[in-house]
Scaffold this motif. Structure first.
Motif, PDB file in Angstrom:
ATOM      1  N   ARG A   1       0.838  -1.193   0.000  1.00  0.00           N
ATOM      2  CA  ARG A   1       0.000   0.000   0.000  1.00  0.00           C
ATOM      3  C   ARG A   1       0.876   1.247   0.000  1.00  0.00           C
ATOM      4  O   ARG A   1       2.059   1.194   0.317  1.00  0.00           O
ATOM      5  N   TYR A   2       0.240   2.383  -0.366  1.00  0.00           N
ATOM      6  CA  TYR A   2       0.887   3.688  -0.292  1.00  0.00           C
ATOM      7  C   TYR A   2       0.327   4.430   0.915  1.00  0.00           C
ATOM      8  O   TYR A   2      -0.889   4.566   1.063  1.00  0.00           O
ATOM      9  N   GLU A   3       1.219   4.906   1.766  1.00  0.00           N
ATOM     10  CA  GLU A   3       0.780   5.534   3.009  1.00  0.00           C
ATOM     11  C   GLU A   3       1.697   6.713   3.329  1.00  0.00           C
ATOM     12  O   GLU A   3       2.905   6.542   3.512  1.00  0.00           O
ATOM     13  N   ALA A   4       1.111   7.921   3.398  1.00  0.00           N
ATOM     14  CA  ALA A   4       1.832   9.133   3.817  1.00  0.00           C
ATOM     15  C   ALA A   4       3.129   9.335   3.035  1.00  0.00           C
ATOM     16  O   ALA A   4       4.186   9.556   3.610  1.00  0.00           O
ATOM     17  N   GLY A   5       3.042   9.233   1.721  1.00  0.00           N
ATOM     18  CA  GLY A   5       4.218   9.456   0.887  1.00  0.00           C
ATOM     19  C   GLY A   5       5.224   8.326   0.892  1.00  0.00           C
ATOM     20  O   GLY A   5       6.360   8.508   0.454  1.00  0.00           O
ATOM     21  N   GLN A   6       4.827   7.146   1.376  1.00  0.00           N
ATOM     22  CA  GLN A   6       5.727   5.999   1.431  1.00  0.00           C
ATOM     23  C   GLN A   6       5.084   4.787   0.778  1.00  0.00           C
ATOM     24  O   GLN A   6       3.855   4.662   0.707  1.00  0.00           O
ATOM     25  N   CYS A   7       5.953   3.889   0.288  1.00  0.00           N
ATOM     26  CA  CYS A   7       5.512   2.573  -0.177  1.00  0.00           C
ATOM     27  C   CYS A   7       5.747   1.580   0.967  1.00  0.00           C
ATOM     28  O   CYS A   7       6.876   1.462   1.445  1.00  0.00           O
ATOM     29  N   GLU A   8       4.691   0.892   1.376  1.00  0.00           N
ATOM     30  CA  GLU A   8       4.812  -0.070   2.466  1.00  0.00           C
ATOM     31  C   GLU A   8       4.473  -1.466   1.946  1.00  0.00           C
ATOM     32  O   GLU A   8       3.480  -1.662   1.248  1.00  0.00           O
ATOM     33  N   LEU A   9       5.323  -2.435   2.308  1.00  0.00           N
ATOM     34  CA  LEU A   9       5.096  -3.839   1.938  1.00  0.00           C
ATOM     35  C   LEU A   9       5.227  -4.691   3.202  1.00  0.00           C
ATOM     36  O   LEU A   9       6.252  -4.636   3.887  1.00  0.00           O
ATOM     37  N   TRP A  10       4.175  -5.463   3.501  1.00  0.00           N
ATOM     38  CA  TRP A  10       4.174  -6.348   4.656  1.00  0.00           C
ATOM     39  C   TRP A  10       4.183  -7.789   4.180  1.00  0.00           C
ATOM     40  O   TRP A  10       3.412  -8.165   3.287  1.00  0.00           O
ATOM     41  N   ILE A  11       5.043  -8.584   4.773  1.00  0.00           N
ATOM     42  CA  ILE A  11       5.066 -10.031   4.511  1.00  0.00           C
ATOM     43  C   ILE A  11       4.862 -10.725   5.856  1.00  0.00           C
ATOM     44  O   ILE A  11       5.699 -10.606   6.750  1.00  0.00           O
ATOM     45  N   GLU A  12       3.729 -11.428   6.002  1.00  0.00           N
ATOM     46  CA  GLU A  12       3.344 -12.026   7.280  1.00  0.00           C
ATOM     47  C   GLU A  12       3.164 -13.544   7.120  1.00  0.00           C
ATOM     48  O   GLU A  12       2.894 -14.046   6.022  1.00  0.00           O
ATOM     49  N   ASP A  13       3.295 -14.239   8.226  1.00  0.00           N
ATOM     50  CA  ASP A  13       3.057 -15.682   8.223  1.00  0.00           C
ATOM     51  C   ASP A  13       2.374 -16.072   9.539  1.00  0.00           C
ATOM     52  O   ASP A  13       2.279 -15.275  10.466  1.00  0.00           O
ATOM     53  N   ASP A  14       1.881 -17.313   9.560  1.00  0.00           N
ATOM     54  CA  ASP A  14       1.188 -17.819  10.760  1.00  0.00           C
ATOM     55  C   ASP A  14       2.075 -18.793  11.539  1.00  0.00           C
ATOM     56  O   ASP A  14       1.576 -19.695  12.215  1.00  0.00           O
ATOM     57  N   GLY A  15       3.400 -18.582  11.418  1.00  0.00           N
ATOM     58  CA  GLY A  15       4.338 -19.470  12.103  1.00  0.00           C
ATOM     59  C   GLY A  15       4.504 -19.125  13.570  1.00  0.00           C
ATOM     60  O   GLY A  15       3.667 -18.435  14.182  1.00  0.00           O
ATOM     61  N   PRO A  16       5.608 -19.552  14.171  1.00  0.00           N
ATOM     62  CA  PRO A  16       5.814 -19.346  15.610  1.00  0.00           C
ATOM     63  C   PRO A  16       6.140 -17.905  15.977  1.00  0.00           C
ATOM     64  O   PRO A  16       6.077 -17.534  17.149  1.00  0.00           O
ATOM     65  N   GLY A  17       6.503 -17.057  14.998  1.00  0.00           N
ATOM     66  CA  GLY A  17       6.847 -15.673  15.295  1.00  0.00           C
ATOM     67  C   GLY A  17       8.245 -15.544  15.875  1.00  0.00           C
ATOM     68  O   GLY A  17       9.000 -16.522  15.971  1.00  0.00           O
ATOM     69  N   VAL A  18       8.592 -14.322  16.245  1.00  0.00           N
ATOM     70  CA  VAL A  18       9.918 -14.022  16.788  1.00  0.00           C
ATOM     71  C   VAL A  18       9.737 -13.302  18.119  1.00  0.00           C
ATOM     72  O   VAL A  18       9.010 -12.301  18.181  1.00  0.00           O
ATOM     73  N   PRO A  19      10.361 -13.762  19.176  1.00  0.00           N
ATOM     74  CA  PRO A  19      10.261 -13.047  20.459  1.00  0.00           C
ATOM     75  C   PRO A  19      10.763 -11.615  20.319  1.00  0.00           C
ATOM     76  O   PRO A  19      11.700 -11.335  19.577  1.00  0.00           O
ATOM     77  N   ALA A  20      10.120 -10.710  21.046  1.00  0.00           N
ATOM     78  CA  ALA A  20      10.443  -9.292  20.928  1.00  0.00           C
ATOM     79  C   ALA A  20      11.908  -9.011  21.227  1.00  0.00           C
ATOM     80  O   ALA A  20      12.535  -8.168  20.576  1.00  0.00           O
ATOM     81  N   HIS A  21      12.501  -9.726  22.170  1.00  0.00           N
ATOM     82  CA  HIS A  21      13.882  -9.440  22.561  1.00  0.00           C
ATOM     83  C   HIS A  21      14.905  -9.999  21.574  1.00  0.00           C
ATOM     84  O   HIS A  21      16.098  -9.749  21.717  1.00  0.00           O
ATOM     85  N   ARG A  22      14.449 -10.797  20.579  1.00  0.00           N
ATOM     86  CA  ARG A  22      15.369 -11.367  19.594  1.00  0.00           C
ATOM     87  C   ARG A  22      15.213 -10.753  18.204  1.00  0.00           C
ATOM     88  O   ARG A  22      15.916 -11.136  17.284  1.00  0.00           O
ATOM     89  N   ARG A  23      14.277  -9.814  18.044  1.00  0.00           N
ATOM     90  CA  ARG A  23      13.981  -9.308  16.698  1.00  0.00           C
ATOM     91  C   ARG A  23      15.152  -8.529  16.101  1.00  0.00           C
ATOM     92  O   ARG A  23      15.418  -8.627  14.898  1.00  0.00           O
ATOM     93  N   ALA A  24      15.820  -7.764  16.923  1.00  0.00           N
ATOM     94  CA  ALA A  24      16.973  -7.030  16.400  1.00  0.00           C
ATOM     95  C   ALA A  24      18.131  -7.963  16.078  1.00  0.00           C
ATOM     96  O   ALA A  24      18.917  -7.701  15.158  1.00  0.00           O
ATOM     97  N   ASP A  25      18.220  -9.091  16.819  1.00  0.00           N
ATOM     98  CA  ASP A  25      19.348 -10.009  16.625  1.00  0.00           C
ATOM     99  C   ASP A  25      19.301 -10.699  15.275  1.00  0.00           C
ATOM    100  O   ASP A  25      20.329 -10.843  14.609  1.00  0.00           O
ATOM    101  N   ILE A  26      18.110 -11.145  14.856  1.00  0.00           N
ATOM    102  CA  ILE A  26      18.044 -11.969  13.630  1.00  0.00           C
ATOM    103  C   ILE A  26      18.280 -11.145  12.372  1.00  0.00           C
ATOM    104  O   ILE A  26      18.479 -11.711  11.295  1.00  0.00           O
ATOM    105  N   LEU A  27      18.241  -9.802  12.488  1.00  0.00           N
ATOM    106  CA  LEU A  27      18.527  -8.969  11.329  1.00  0.00           C
ATOM    107  C   LEU A  27      20.017  -8.739  11.152  1.00  0.00           C
ATOM    108  O   LEU A  27      20.436  -8.111  10.179  1.00  0.00           O
ATOM    109  N   ARG A  28      20.818  -9.234  12.126  1.00  0.00           N
ATOM    110  CA  ARG A  28      22.266  -9.119  12.008  1.00  0.00           C
ATOM    111  C   ARG A  28      22.828 -10.356  11.334  1.00  0.00           C
ATOM    112  O   ARG A  28      22.301 -11.464  11.465  1.00  0.00           O
ATOM    113  N   ARG A  29      23.930 -10.171  10.620  1.00  0.00           N
ATOM    114  CA  ARG A  29      24.546 -11.270   9.880  1.00  0.00           C
ATOM    115  C   ARG A  29      24.972 -12.404  10.813  1.00  0.00           C
ATOM    116  O   ARG A  29      25.599 -12.193  11.842  1.00  0.00           O
TER     117      ARG A  29
END
Length: 448
Positions: free
Chosen positions: A372-400
């Motif tokens: 969708r287009y929102e407030a001058g931005q292009c936004e793309l969401w990719i969601e799944d119904d899996g186990p999810g990611v704990p809040a305290h580990r979300r920043a970690d998995i984006l690191r190499r």
């Protein structure tokens, strides 16, 4: 702050035009006032000539007709007044129009001809006065001052009328001038609009350089931009060639080491060293792939991309459906009409491939893709119904190298590659909870 150069120039030109008009206005009023006074003086001089031509003398006595050729002298309420004084300053005749006027005027009889000045009556009203000294029949005893007068109020009325007309005409002229200035600036900026159009073509990937059909003042700029474009293109080509050479030089030794490890694996007692060796070889291979992808997927600084999303999703989802055919994943799409992202096609395939593969691998049955287009931005969401990611580990998995899923092989660099691609296009990648129960990756890019 006004960012339009044309509007800035227009405002500057308009300010100068207004200042010029304001400076011109008093000059024109003064010039008209002088011209009008000269006209009044000439008219009163002509009226004096009428009185002179009508005057007769009988010895030392002045004789004037009952009616004068200038009708204004004969009307009691007329504003043209006529007086005749003798050389001693005594009033010897007045016109019918001056019969009820009380003007305290003393003529100056000194032999210097005529005089134009102003005088006031007993009520304070101001008059223009034209005084002429004349010797009728060249007789010394028949010397007179013949005076004609006109109220200054008429002069002020004419001046006020002129001032109003002047405001009107100068205001209209200013509007016409501003219109002409805007038209001239619009025509003059056609060259800049052509440069902008050619740059848009280059950013869209349909052009490679700026043309030489520009005014001489812009040729230095367009020439510099063309040299920059050519330099960037050559640099990117050399960069790709160097990356290819690097990949070839590294892949070959790694393949040799892989072959040696397989040979050693067939010998008894080498199981543990071979396992360690093969793991490190695999890790090195993936690291080489990661660094090559990271370097080659950088966007161009001058070319602006815009890639439709739906065709890429068709390609990626078809491939992933075959890989994960046992899951029978249901993909739901909610895309805005004509939704696209400002990312080069190859980089977007790599980015979406990593995120969708992650969603397919970890979901239970369902994946949702929202654009969708929102407030001058292009936004793309990719969601799944899996186990999810704990809040305290979300920043970690984006690191190499960081991984939460230990059930599947890999080195945890897919999401790091995705982050690098997003950052190279000045976007953002975030991770939070999905309404499906799993994880939601949110991509945001500025609209271009």
């Amino acid at each position: 702050m006004i960012r339009s150069l044309r509007i800035r120039l227009m405002l500057g030109a308009a300010a100068l035009a207004v200042l010029f008009m304001l400076a011109l206005l008093p000059a024109l009023q003064h010039a008209f006032s002088i011209a009008l006074e000269d006209t009044i003086e000439q008219r009163l001089a002509a009226d004096v000539a009428t009185l002179v031509s009508a005057a007769r003398t009988d010895g030392a006595h002045l004789i004037m007709p009952q009616r004068l050729p200038v009708e204004a002298f004969n009307l009691p309420e007329a504003r043209l007044l006529g007086y005749i004084y003798d050389q001693n300053g005594r009033l010897v005749w007045r016109s019918t129009s001056a019969s009820d006027e009380r003007i305290d005027y003393q003529p100056r009889y000194d032999g210097r001809g005529n005089e134009f000045k102003r005088a006031r009556d007993s009520a304070g009203e101001e008059f223009f006065v034209f005084d002429v000294e004349i010797k009728l029949l060249q007789g010394k005893e028949a010397a007179y001052s013949i005076v004609t007068m006109q109220p200054v109020s008429e002069f002020h009325a004419l001046l006020q009328g002129f001032r109003e007309q002047l405001y009107l005409w100068l205001g209209g002229a200013l509007l016409v001038l501003l219109g002409l200035l805007w038209t001239g600036l619009t025509w003059g900026f056609r060259a800049l609009r052509r440069v902008r159009w050619e740059l848009d073509q280059i950013e869209a990937g349909t052009g490679t350089r700026l043309s030489d059909e520009h005014p001489s003042e812009l040729l230095r700029l367009t020439g510099s931009l063309n040299r920059l474009l050519e330099s960037e293109q050559r640099q990117r080509e050399r960069y790709r060639d160097s990356l290819g050479d690097l990949a070839h030089s590294l892949k070959t030794p790694l393949a040799v080491l892989q072959g040696v490890s397989e040979t050693l694996a067939g010998q008894p007692g080498n199981e543990e060293p071979v396992r360690v060796l093969q793991g490190q070889i695999e890790r090195m291979s993936q690291q080489v792939d990661y660094q090559l992808q990271r370097a080659s997927l950088r966007k161009s600084g001058l070319v602006r991309h815009r890639e439709p999303l739906a065709p890429l999703l068709d390609t990626l989802c078809d491939a992933l459906d075959k890989v994960y055919r046992d899951k029978r994943v249901h993909v739901q799409r909610e895309l805005a009409a004509g939704f696209s992202l400002p990312v080069e096609r190859g980089a977007l395939l790599e980015l979406l491939g990593n995120l969708l593969e992650n969603a397919y691998r970890l979901c239970l049955r369902q994946v949702c893709i929202t654009g969708r287009y929102e407030a001058g931005q292009c936004e793309l969401w990719i969601e799944d119904d899996g186990p999810g990611v704990p809040a305290h580990r979300r920043a970690d998995i984006l690191r190499r190298g960081e991984r939460l899923d230990n059930q599947h092989p890999g080195q945890g660099i897919g999401l790091a590659v995705a982050c690098d691609i997003v950052e190279s296009y000045d976007g953002s990648l975030s991770l939070d909870d999905s309404h499906l129960g799993g994880a939601r990756f949110c991509l945001r890019f500025a609209q271009v």
